[in-house]
Design a protein around this motif. Structure first.
Motif, PDB file in Angstrom:
ATOM      1  N   SER A 248       0.830  -1.197   0.000  1.00 45.15           N
ATOM      2  CA  SER A 248       0.000   0.000   0.000  1.00 45.15           C
ATOM      3  C   SER A 248       0.868   1.252   0.000  1.00 45.15           C
ATOM      4  CB  SER A 248      -0.935  -0.011   1.191  1.00 45.15           C
ATOM      5  OG  SER A 248      -0.195  -0.159   2.367  1.00 45.15           O
TER       6      SER A 248
ATOM      7  N   ALA B  17       1.486   2.303  -3.514  1.00 45.19           N
ATOM      8  CA  ALA B  17       0.338   2.303  -4.424  1.00 45.19           C
ATOM      9  C   ALA B  17       0.226   3.575  -5.246  1.00 45.19           C
ATOM     10  CB  ALA B  17      -0.946   2.097  -3.630  1.00 45.19           C
ATOM     11  N   GLN B  18       0.762   4.664  -4.677  1.00 46.65           N
ATOM     12  CA  GLN B  18       0.662   5.950  -5.368  1.00 46.65           C
ATOM     13  C   GLN B  18       1.318   5.886  -6.757  1.00 46.65           C
ATOM     14  OE1 GLN B  18      -0.582   8.369  -3.093  1.00 46.65           O
ATOM     15  NE2 GLN B  18       0.152  10.358  -3.750  1.00 46.65           N
ATOM     16  N   ASP B  19       2.431   5.163  -6.880  1.00 48.18           N
ATOM     17  CA  ASP B  19       3.190   5.186  -8.137  1.00 48.18           C
ATOM     18  C   ASP B  19       3.368   3.828  -8.798  1.00 48.18           C
ATOM     19  OD1 ASP B  19       3.888   7.920  -7.463  1.00 48.18           O
ATOM     20  OD2 ASP B  19       5.174   6.993  -5.948  1.00 48.18           O
TER      21      ASP B  19
ATOM     22  N   ILE C 199      -1.418  -2.352  -8.691  1.00 55.11           N
ATOM     23  CA  ILE C 199      -2.084  -1.953  -7.440  1.00 55.11           C
ATOM     24  C   ILE C 199      -2.844  -3.162  -6.908  1.00 55.11           C
ATOM     25  CG2 ILE C 199      -2.330   0.474  -8.060  1.00 55.11           C
ATOM     26  CD1 ILE C 199      -5.447  -0.550  -8.549  1.00 55.11           C
TER      27      ILE C 199
ATOM     28  N   ARG D 207      -2.064  -0.809 -12.806  1.00 54.95           N
ATOM     29  CA  ARG D 207      -2.542   0.499 -12.342  1.00 54.95           C
ATOM     30  C   ARG D 207      -3.390   1.141 -13.441  1.00 54.95           C
ATOM     31  NH1 ARG D 207      -0.634   4.502  -8.961  1.00 54.95           N
ATOM     32  NH2 ARG D 207      -0.738   6.615  -9.768  1.00 54.95           N
TER      33      ARG D 207
ATOM     34  N   ARG E 257      -6.422   7.820  -5.312  1.00 57.24           N
ATOM     35  CA  ARG E 257      -5.791   6.891  -4.363  1.00 57.24           C
ATOM     36  C   ARG E 257      -6.778   6.765  -3.199  1.00 57.24           C
ATOM     37  NH1 ARG E 257      -4.570   3.450  -1.224  1.00 57.24           N
ATOM     38  NH2 ARG E 257      -2.555   3.205  -0.170  1.00 57.24           N
TER      39      ARG E 257
ATOM     40  N   HIS F  22      -8.235   6.010   0.245  1.00 59.30           N
ATOM     41  CA  HIS F  22      -7.651   5.865   1.591  1.00 59.30           C
ATOM     42  C   HIS F  22      -8.586   5.158   2.558  1.00 59.30           C
ATOM     43  CE1 HIS F  22      -3.955   7.922   0.841  1.00 59.30           C
ATOM     44  NE2 HIS F  22      -4.565   9.006   0.398  1.00 59.30           N
TER      45      HIS F  22
ATOM     46  N   GLY G 173     -10.775   9.406  -0.927  1.00 60.12           N
ATOM     47  CA  GLY G 173      -9.332   9.404  -1.126  1.00 60.12           C
ATOM     48  C   GLY G 173      -8.860  10.701  -1.752  1.00 60.12           C
TER      49      GLY G 173
ATOM     50  N   VAL H 252      -4.824  11.654  -7.519  1.00 57.08           N
ATOM     51  CA  VAL H 252      -3.382  11.519  -7.786  1.00 57.08           C
ATOM     52  C   VAL H 252      -3.038  11.750  -9.259  1.00 57.08           C
ATOM     53  CG1 VAL H 252      -2.814  10.078  -5.791  1.00 57.08           C
ATOM     54  CG2 VAL H 252      -3.623   8.985  -7.898  1.00 57.08           C
TER      55      VAL H 252
ATOM     56  N   GLU I  59      -6.866   0.026  -4.209  1.00 56.93           N
ATOM     57  CA  GLU I  59      -5.945   1.095  -3.802  1.00 56.93           C
ATOM     58  C   GLU I  59      -6.082   2.328  -4.681  1.00 56.93           C
ATOM     59  OE1 GLU I  59      -2.252  -1.173  -1.660  1.00 56.93           O
ATOM     60  OE2 GLU I  59      -2.243  -1.076  -3.848  1.00 56.93           O
ATOM     61  N   VAL I  60      -6.336   2.109  -5.961  1.00 57.57           N
ATOM     62  CA  VAL I  60      -6.527   3.232  -6.881  1.00 57.57           C
ATOM     63  C   VAL I  60      -7.743   2.918  -7.738  1.00 57.57           C
ATOM     64  CG1 VAL I  60      -5.508   4.569  -8.768  1.00 57.57           C
ATOM     65  CG2 VAL I  60      -4.033   3.679  -6.954  1.00 57.57           C
TER      66      VAL I  60
END
Ligand SMILES: NC(=O)c1ccc[n+]([C@@H]2O[C@H](COP(=O)([O-])OP(=O)(O)OC[C@H]3O[C@@H](n4cnc5c(N)ncnc54)[C@H](OP(=O)(O)O)[C@@H]3O)[C@@H](O)[C@H]2O)c1
Length: 365
Positions: free
Chosen positions: A20, A23-25, A29, A50, A61, A63, A96, A99, A146-147
């Motif tokens: 996790s 997960a942003q990049d 995911i 992703r 993203r 949360h 979330g 992003v 996550e995304v």
């Protein structure tokens, strides 16, 4: 509130690479998907590519997400129309951070705090069939990922004073309670409000009517939950398990006036009782079927007392935004019973199935 979970009914298969934290990049995911099980579905965690934001689309993203009774019904495959959900993402509710934005996105920018609307395509006014078929966690992709990628029209900004976990409780239960009381019921301060049970919709009904200065009366099968409801602003309570005439107790609490507003989540067994104690000119929002759907509705009584009965199916983005303005103005916060980690998502469903909770169950990502 104790939430002992003994049986792991909804198995989890973790086949995952991405953490996790990344997960942003990351190129992949983690997300849960419905998979057929011996009875109904199970939810299974997968590593998937992703998503990419297309024209007018936004990457969020996620949360936090929250559960509604509908999500459990779907897992059990209790709806006629959810035979084809294998491979789709569960849960309608989530919040979330933006992003990435695709081309021609004008409503949001990277860093914005958002929640998904229950219906990705119901913006305002009366719904179209297409709008009603854009329900997240059902016909449209859910939030237990996550995304997620979504059209920018299917998002709202979340109130500043709420955390992601708190905001994740809003899209279904809160908007439904809001639409039932404010849009359809035109609730006014001082009115008596009947709320059935202490689940997501009813506790939002309690929170909103108390914040407005109305007089919420709430039922439950458990006295400890009723005590908590009194602490949150209920003016009276009735235990529907111990007292089959809970509706008469509610009328007595109103000094014989009856209730002006009802959020009927019970359905078949509660609706006739709620109608019996409805005040002249009162309003009932038909919302749920916890005891089943269908009822012997005394239409003559509805006419005699000049009642209004509304069907409510969550609400539009405009309803969500109007509710958020109220939430911000009154600085109200949802009641979260318990927060689970992403890896524990099946246990969140088990807690809902146990009934050993009050308000909302949240999963943090
Ligand atoms: N139309 C819509 O747009 C819409 C939107 C959201 C939900 N719903 C429906 O509304 C219902 C409630 O949903 P939810 O997500 O709020 O459920 P939830 O959070 O799972 O709440 C369930 C609670 O309802 C109470 N309950 C159970 N049986 C009851 C009965 N016979 N009489 C009174 N209360 C009873 C129990 O409270 P205690 O533990 O206190 O006894 C239980 O904990 C469901 O049928 C759901 O499908 C409809």
């Amino acid at each position: 509130m104790p939430g002992a979970i003994n049986v792991r009914k909804f198995l989890i298969a973790v086949t995952v690479a991405a953490s996790s934290a990344s997960a942003q990049d990351a190129d992949t995911i983690r997300q849960y998907q419905f998979e057929p099980a011996s009875s109904g579905y199970q939810i299974v965690m997968k590593a998937v590519p992703r998503p990419v934001a297309g024209d007018r689309e936004v990457l969020v993203r996620v949360h936090a997400t929250s559960l509604n009774r509908r999500d459990l019904n779907m897992l059990r495959r209790e709806y006629d129309d959810n035979a084809g959900y294998a491979g789709s993402i569960p849960l309608s509710d989530g919040a979330g951070e933006v992003v990435a934005v695709g081309k021609n996105v004008s409503r949001f920018k990277v860093g914005d705090r958002v929640a998904g609307t229950f219906f990705e395509k119901w913006i305002d006014g009366a719904p179209s069939e297409a709008a009603l078929l854009s329900d997240r966690g059902g016909n449209a992709g859910g939030m237990l990922s996550e995304v997620i990628v979504t059209h920018e029209d299917g998002l709202v900004s979340i109130p500043e004073h709420l955390s992601y976990e708190e905001a994740a409780t809003l899209p279904c239960a809160a908007v439904t309670a809001w639409a039932g009381l404010f849009k359809r019921g035109r609730i006014e301060p001082g009115q008596y409000v009947l709320l059935e049970g202490t689940g997501g919709v009813s506790v939002f009904g309690l929170i909103f009517s108390h914040a407005l200065g109305a007089k919420p009366i709430i039922t439950s099968s458990r006295d400890d939950k009723l005590q908590r409801a009194m602490d949150m602003g209920a003016i009276g309570t009735a235990n529907y398990r111990n007292n089959p005439n809970w509706h008469l107790a509610a009328k007595e609490i109103s000094g014989g006036h009856g209730v002006d507003q009802v959020l009927d989540v019970g359905g078949r067994d509660t609706l006739p009782k709620a109608l019996e104690i409805l005040a002249y000119g009162g309003h009932i929002a038909l919302i749920g079927g916890l005891t089943g759907y269908g009822s012997d509705v005394p239409t003559n009584a509805i006419m005699w007392i000049n009642a209004t009965v509304s069907g409510v199916y969550v609400g539009s983005r405009a309803d969500f935004e109007a509710m958020n303005a109220f939430i911000s103005e009154h600085q109200v916060r949802p009641l979260i019973d318990r927060v689970f980690e992403f890896e524990e998502a099946p246990a969140a469903f088990e807690l809902m199935e146990s009934g050993d909770f009050m308000g909302k169950i949240v999963i943090r990502l």
